[in-house]
Design an enzyme around this catalytic site. Structure first.
Site, PDB file in Angstrom:
ATOM      1  N   LYS A  30       0.830  -1.203   0.000  1.00 50.71           N
ATOM      2  CA  LYS A  30       0.000   0.000   0.000  1.00 50.71           C
ATOM      3  C   LYS A  30       0.869   1.259   0.000  1.00 50.71           C
ATOM      4  O   LYS A  30       2.031   1.214   0.405  1.00 50.71           O
ATOM      5  CB  LYS A  30      -0.885   0.019   1.254  1.00 50.71           C
ATOM      6  CG  LYS A  30      -1.934  -1.069   1.318  1.00 50.71           C
ATOM      7  CD  LYS A  30      -2.689  -1.004   2.635  1.00 50.71           C
ATOM      8  CE  LYS A  30      -3.759  -2.078   2.728  1.00 50.71           C
ATOM      9  NZ  LYS A  30      -4.871  -1.832   1.809  1.00 50.71           N
ATOM     10  N   ARG A  48     -10.293 -11.590   1.640  1.00 50.50           N
ATOM     11  CA  ARG A  48     -11.124 -12.651   1.068  1.00 50.50           C
ATOM     12  C   ARG A  48     -10.417 -13.999   1.100  1.00 50.50           C
ATOM     13  O   ARG A  48     -11.060 -15.042   1.134  1.00 50.50           O
ATOM     14  CB  ARG A  48     -11.546 -12.269  -0.351  1.00 50.50           C
ATOM     15  CG  ARG A  48     -10.424 -12.132  -1.339  1.00 50.50           C
ATOM     16  CD  ARG A  48     -10.774 -11.271  -2.545  1.00 50.50           C
ATOM     17  NE  ARG A  48     -10.798  -9.861  -2.200  1.00 50.50           N
ATOM     18  CZ  ARG A  48     -11.106  -8.894  -3.060  1.00 50.50           C
ATOM     19  NH1 ARG A  48     -11.413  -9.188  -4.310  1.00 50.50           N
ATOM     20  NH2 ARG A  48     -11.102  -7.637  -2.686  1.00 50.50           N
TER      21      ARG A  48
END
Length: 517
Positions: A267, A341
């Site tokens: 990030k 996920r």
């Protein structure tokens, strides 16, 4: 924080001993009485000094005939729960900085259209406005307000709402505590320790699985996310047994990424500190169980938390790697920042063993959901209309709002890949939906819903901190299911296929708001 419920009209409230008295004044407030409080309200209104708009305040100091030294008259608009929340938030926010204010009385006038909802709003607003995080600030002033008495014209119709709200506050503040902790104070191991403290409460049992047990279960997707960190993963299983053993449970699955660098798909540095909040789904499950221990509803609930860090060391998962989930489905990892996920899918497969009445997963999953809904509503996705309706209604009642999003099969087209059963990301368009479509593949055997709380779980800027959401929604949903018909759990466990032995990640030996797009 201690909450009490008491029968109080304005005449009795004037004699109540407290450090501060908060009187809510909606548009419908009747000032015909001759007691000191009613007289003060009437005079302020006549002079134009008191507005009924929700959140507007008028402060009085040692008014004649009133026992409390400080009185706040708080406009409460139309008297709705939302207006009550605004009024109490404004009043308590103004009082919490005063060192001598320890005990507050909040008076709700008679004639409110929904007194139980108003009581719930008042309790939750008082707690939220006075909350202070001190765990890593040893010199900080702790919460000064110790007791809030809620005064109503008649306690009988609102006792249940008051008990629910008081329990919710305990759960929300437990979730806030763990959501706010820095990642070095909330590792997967420490999160498991927090769960173990809940195991000391009535009807709650806790089991914690480590790397060896998780590997034996075949949770290759979960393990792949954790392999880049020195912190060992933990898989936390909580059980609240409030009903008979034969009654199918509600299963809550919380994403527990205790820090998310994005992995190899790292990030940007700006605001990366906020990725300590990437375990707020897990914190909401812990908070819900803490509230259940207070409320003791007659229902069975299971909590599942896959906890890990997502770090970028030499053993870390790489873009293009293929991993094998517990279900046997293979996954091409195109973006290591879509790790939530990957841990949730194995937990959703694990949930099958409980033959649940419903499964709800909660995750700070996608930046796309923040773009779609902002911070007001959580994103709701579900394969079951009845479950979706129940969750939406629970959110409305708890004032912890969500909004149902689509799950059209066409959205799954972007998850197709030449190298595995499914890719972990699609394109940028509809990112919150494609993430939900990925999870749906692993939740075919029971009614399932997914709450994307990336926008609602925490606040940034000067007010930075965990909101404790969606504990209110989850608690209300669970309680609403008490007494609802469910099919019994089969006495014999369903036989389960061993996971396929293909494309397993290589894990090096070791001691065992910008979430993913």
């Amino acid at each position: 924080m201690d909450f009490q419920l008491k029968t109080l009209d304005t005449a009795r409230a004037a004699t109540e001993k407290a450090d501060a008295l908060v009187v809510l004044v909606p548009e419908s407030f009747s000032s015909d009485a001759s007691d000191p409080l009613s007289t003060a309200v009437a005079a302020a209104r006549k002079a134009g000094d008191l507005e009924s708009k929700a959140g507007k305040l008028l402060s009085l100091y040692r008014p004649a005939g009133i026992a409390a030294p400080r009185v706040l008259l708080a406009g409460a608009g139309d008297g709705s729960a939302g207006a009550v929340r605004q009024a109490v938030t404004a009043a308590v926010s103004g009082l919490k900085a005063l060192t001598s204010v320890r005990r507050i009385v909040v008076v709700l006038p008679a004639g409110l259209s929904d007194a139980p909802a108003a009581v719930r709003a008042a309790v939750n607003a008082a707690a939220d406005a006075s909350y202070v995080f001190t765990t890593t600030k040893p010199k900080a002033d702790a919460r000064r307000i110790e007791r809030v008495t809620v005064g109503v014209a008649d306690t009988a119709p609102v006792r249940e709402a008051f008990a629910h709200a008081s329990a919710q506050v305990v759960g929300v503040e437990f979730a806030k505590e763990w959501g706010n902790r820095p990642s070095n104070h909330a590792t997967p191991t420490l999160l498991a320790d927090a769960a173990r403290t809940l195991g000391k409460l009535p009807r709650i049992k806790v089991e914690v699985l480590g790397p060896r047990e998780v590997a034996k279960l075949g949770m290759g997707s979960f393990m792949a996310v954790a392999q880049g960190s020195e912190q060992e993963l933990r898989f936390i299983v909580l059980r609240y047994d409030g009903a008979s053993k034969g009654e199918a449970p509600v299963v809550l699955v919380g994403k527990g990424i205790t820090f998310d660098t994005g992995g190899i798909s790292i990030k940007p540095a700006g605001e990366m500190d906020e990725m300590k909040f990437d375990m707020c789904g897990a914190a909401s499950v812990l908070g819900t169980f803490r509230a259940l221990a207070e409320l003791q509803p007659a229902i069975n609930v299971v909590g599942l938390i896959p906890a890990a860090e997502n770090m970028p060391d030499g053993r870390a998962l790489k873009p293009g790697d293929v991993v094998t989930s517990m279900s046997g489905q293979t996954i091409e990892v195109l973006n290591t920042d879509a790790e939530g996920r990957l841990v949730l899918c194995d937990a959703l497969t694990y949930a099958e063993r409980f033959e649940p009445r419903a499964v709800v997963d909660i995750a700070t999953l996608t930046g796309a959901c923040v773009v779609a809904l902002g911070a007001v509503r959580s994103g709701l996705f579900s394969s079951d209309d009845a479950l979706a309706a129940s969750l939406q209604a629970a959110g409305d009642t708890a004032m912890d709002l969500c909004w149902r999003m689509p799950l059209d099969d066409d959205y799954a087209d972007g998850l197709k890949t030449n190298f595995a059963d499914v890719a972990n990301v699609a394109g940028r368009a509809g990112g919150a939906v494609t993430a939900a479509k990925f999870l749906q593949r692993f939740a075919r055997k029971y009614p399932w819903a997914h709450l994307d709380i990336a926008g609602s779980a925490w606040k940034g800027g000067a007010a930075k901190g965990s909101t404790g959401r969606p504990v209110g929604l989850l608690l209300q949903y669970v309680v609403s299911q008490v007494g609802q018909p469910v099919k019994p759990v089969p006495a014999k466990k369903v036989a389960r296929k061993a996971p396929a032995k293909v494309a397993k990640p290589v894990v090096a030996a070791k001691s065992a708001r910008n979430p993913a797009t």
